[in-house]
Each structure stands twice: as structure tokens, then as C-alpha cells.
Design an enzyme around this catalytic site. Sequence first.
Site, PDB file in Angstrom:
ATOM      1  N   LYS A 132    -150.278  55.977 -24.133  1.00  0.00           N
ATOM      2  CA  LYS A 132    -150.574  57.334 -23.653  1.00  0.00           C
ATOM      3  C   LYS A 132    -150.102  57.432 -22.210  1.00  0.00           C
ATOM      4  CE  LYS A 132    -152.724  61.044 -25.295  1.00  0.00           C
ATOM      5  NZ  LYS A 132    -152.880  61.363 -26.715  1.00  0.00           N
ATOM      6  N   ASP A 172    -148.995  66.427 -25.301  1.00  0.00           N
ATOM      7  CA  ASP A 172    -150.451  66.322 -25.377  1.00  0.00           C
ATOM      8  C   ASP A 172    -150.994  67.504 -24.569  1.00  0.00           C
ATOM      9  OD1 ASP A 172    -152.520  64.240 -26.451  1.00  0.00           O
ATOM     10  OD2 ASP A 172    -153.258  64.701 -24.452  1.00  0.00           O
TER      11      ASP A 172
HETATM   12  N1  GLU Z   1    -150.640  63.708 -28.389  1.00  0.00           N
HETATM   13  C1  GLU Z   1    -150.751  63.648 -29.803  1.00  0.00           C
HETATM   14  C2  GLU Z   1    -151.898  62.741 -30.209  1.00  0.00           C
HETATM   15  O1  GLU Z   1    -152.816  62.530 -29.449  1.00  0.00           O
HETATM   16  C3  GLU Z   1    -149.424  63.294 -30.477  1.00  0.00           C
HETATM   17  C4  GLU Z   1    -148.876  61.940 -30.140  1.00  0.00           C
HETATM   18  C5  GLU Z   1    -147.478  61.706 -30.677  1.00  0.00           C
HETATM   19  O2  GLU Z   1    -146.962  62.539 -31.376  1.00  0.00           O
HETATM   20  O3  GLU Z   1    -146.925  60.641 -30.357  1.00  0.00           O
HETATM   21  O4  GLU Z   1    -151.961  62.275 -31.308  1.00  0.00           O
END
Ligand code: GLU
Length: 444
Positions: A132, A172
Site C-alpha cells: 500500500k 485508493d
Molecule cells: N485500493 C484497492 C484496494 O484496497 C485496489 C487495490 C488494487 O487494485 O491493487 O483493494
Amino acid sequence: MPIKRARETKPAAPVLAGNGKNLVHCALSETNPWEGALSQLDTVAKRINLDPGIHKYLRTPKRILMVSIPVQMDNGSVEIFEGYRVQHNLARGPAKGGIRYHPGVTLDEVKALAFWMTMKCAVMGLPYGGAKGGVRVDPKKLSLKELERLTRRFTAEISIIIGPNKDIPAPDVYTNSQTMAWIMDTYSMGVGHSEPGVVTGKPIEIGGSLGRNEATGRGVVYVIEQAYKELGWNLRGATAAIQGFGNAGSICAKLLSTLGVKIVAVSDSKGGVYADGGLDVARLNTLKAEGASVANYKGPGVTQITNEELLESQCDILVPAALENQITGENASKIKAKLIAEAANGPTTPEADRILHDKKIILLPDILANAGGVTVSYFEWVQDIQSYFWKEEDINNRLRELMIKAFQAVHKISTTENVDMRLAADILAVQRVAQAIKLRGIYP
Ligand code: GLU
């Protein structure tokens, strides 16, 4: 076997809510998401007798990069923002996870979110580890040009650890396809050729996938539908309250209403509205498109509510689709919904989990419920690598297939182990990651 709610019948038969026997009661910080994530891991470790070495391994993120991001503001001054990219675990494949821009971002929050990505990708069976990123910034206070400079400099700073085979960011909270386009371009400039696979959630024109924008909300709705089916309940005519009207929340509202669910309450960061008779989702979207808050929605029988009131409102389905730590030890006992689908990451604290569990509220946990986003991200990455793009219908069908498969795998554990869906999903995820670590062994 159809599933009954334990509140209505004695929980002799397996129920989605479990029977409470196996839940470890945790007393810990209600506000630090990383502590919450660790307690979640410790609970699973204890439950499945996890190898202590692997337990320690998973309690520690593999790689943490903290950067300061100097940005030339439009007025000529220079501001410094703090940013992070955390790779929690890479045993199952390259790291995967979004980047958020928010004034409340902390390293501990990003660590927790990276851990949840490891778990989410494992539950879905995707060949990824978890990561993240986050920048502590209020993006609403920056101009578009300032946001672009911030994004490009942050990308340059983390480009030493990201890449299509290393770590693949995505949108996100408060980042979107435009942010992803800047990341893709900046990274591509650095390597000297276009590299669409470095990031997912891009615009279609530069290698994005059809269906990615709606994927998180769509996935949430698929698991709600599946849970209702298992429970023998009727979704048509049910009522829903949705906290957060960003990408996940607004798509959820739209898709649920097309299935005949009445959206009785919504909110965003400014506040919310409630109406017994239901809200018009198209009008809510128009308000957002005009830059207004959903709290400005007016009409007969519509009352203004706070975000806290939304969580406690009268409804069948509650969808927290905003930030972490919304359902806490303080308000969990006041929740009236019979099913909660976590579109946000980490919206429920461990203490609240225990209360909801005791109240026999069915909870579809984040690492399952909101996994539609990363699942279509995976499809996007595969399409980019092959330079071969799929039809939207195929994407949605494959998404539904994977969401139902994961739901059933989690539900099976919930049934056989007699635990709630959160613990079942955690068990599945940790077992899969632990297996990958064992098979690969510890280097050297
Ligand atoms: N931010 C989204 C999540 O928390 C998507 C993450 C992604 O697609 O890599 O799942």
C-alpha cells in the site's frame, strides 16, 4: 444447506455469523489500524496453530519506504509532503495495492492496509503479495497541476521499488485514473519505454481495463447477493445505508438499487441524508458531479444525518465505504443492520467485531467484500502484459466467478470451523500465504 440466522434459531446449524465460541476477545487500541491488523493476525495464528516463525514473518512488513516529496506550489512556494510505500509480503507474487492521498495518512495505517492487501490477494487466489502507498496531504486543497507534480515526484521517489514485476500500485482513497496515468507516464519516462503494467486503474486509452472503475462496488454487490442467496433472504425490497460516496460507495448504491434494494441513507465526508422512502441514486450522483455533498440532497421525508447516525440508521444492509475504524466499541451495539458488507478497508475495529458477532450480525469482511477492485486490477495487469484486451462482459463474468468462488471458500471454512466470515477469510488467507512461504523456504 440453507443458512439460518442464529438470532432466529439456535445456532445448531452453521451460520455465517458463527457461534461465538472461537472468537478471541481482544482489548486493544481502537484507533491504531496496525495494532488492529496485528491482533487480527494473532487471533488467526492462535486458531490455526500457525508456525511461530511464519507468524513472526507476517507480523513484519517486508519493505518500508518513507519519502519526503517536495512540491513547487502554484504560488512559487515549496511544500514538503510525507509519503510511504509499504510492501507487506511478496511470497505469492509481486506486491499489489493502492495509493491513497489523505490528510490522516500515517505509516501505521499504510502498514495495516498493506497487510490487508496480502490477505485480500490470498483470499481471492491472485498471484500477488500485498502493498500500500499513502501521502499525507489534503488533495482537496491542491490544484490539479499541484496534484500532478506531487504524484510525479512521489512516483519518482518510489520508482526504486515499484515495477510491473515488483510492485503494482492502483487507486485508493482520493486517487483516481488520472493519478494512475501520471504514475504510468512518470515511470515510463524513467525506464525509457511505455510500461502500462506498472499500475492498474488507468484510463482505458492507455491500457486500463473495462469494468475496473466499477469493480470494487460491483464485487461488494456480488458478495451481498451471494450471502442473501445462502441465507434464503430476498434482496428485492431490502434497505441499505452506505457510508461514503466515493468510487466504491456510489457504485454500490447504483448497482444495489438496480437489484431493487432501497437506498435509505448515504453520507460523505460532509455529512449525510436519510429517507425512509428511499433516495434517488441518480440525483445523488448529479450532486457529487457538481462538486456538492450528498448532504445537500433535499426532498420530502429526507432528513440530514451525521456519519455516525448513518451507521446506526434503520436498514437491512450497512455498507461502510469510507475509512478505517468507523464501527467501534462505542457504536457497534447500536447498529441495526442485519448484514454489513465492508467496502472500505478496516472499517470495523476488533472490539466492534466482537460486539457485532455477539449480536449475530452477519459481516462480509473487507478482504473478501471489497476484493473486486484488486481482482479487476489483476485482469488489467494480465491484459497489459499480453497487450490483448477483453470485452466488459467477460470481465464482469470473470469477476463474478472469482468473487463467488472466494465467497464459497470462505463460507466453507466458516461452516466447518464454526467461525464467523471474518475469521474464516483470515484463516484462508493466512494458510495460503503460510503455504507459499513454506514452499519457497527462507533465503538463504
Ligand atoms: N485500493 C484497492 C484496494 O484496497 C485496489 C487495490 C488494487 O487494485 O491493487 O483493494
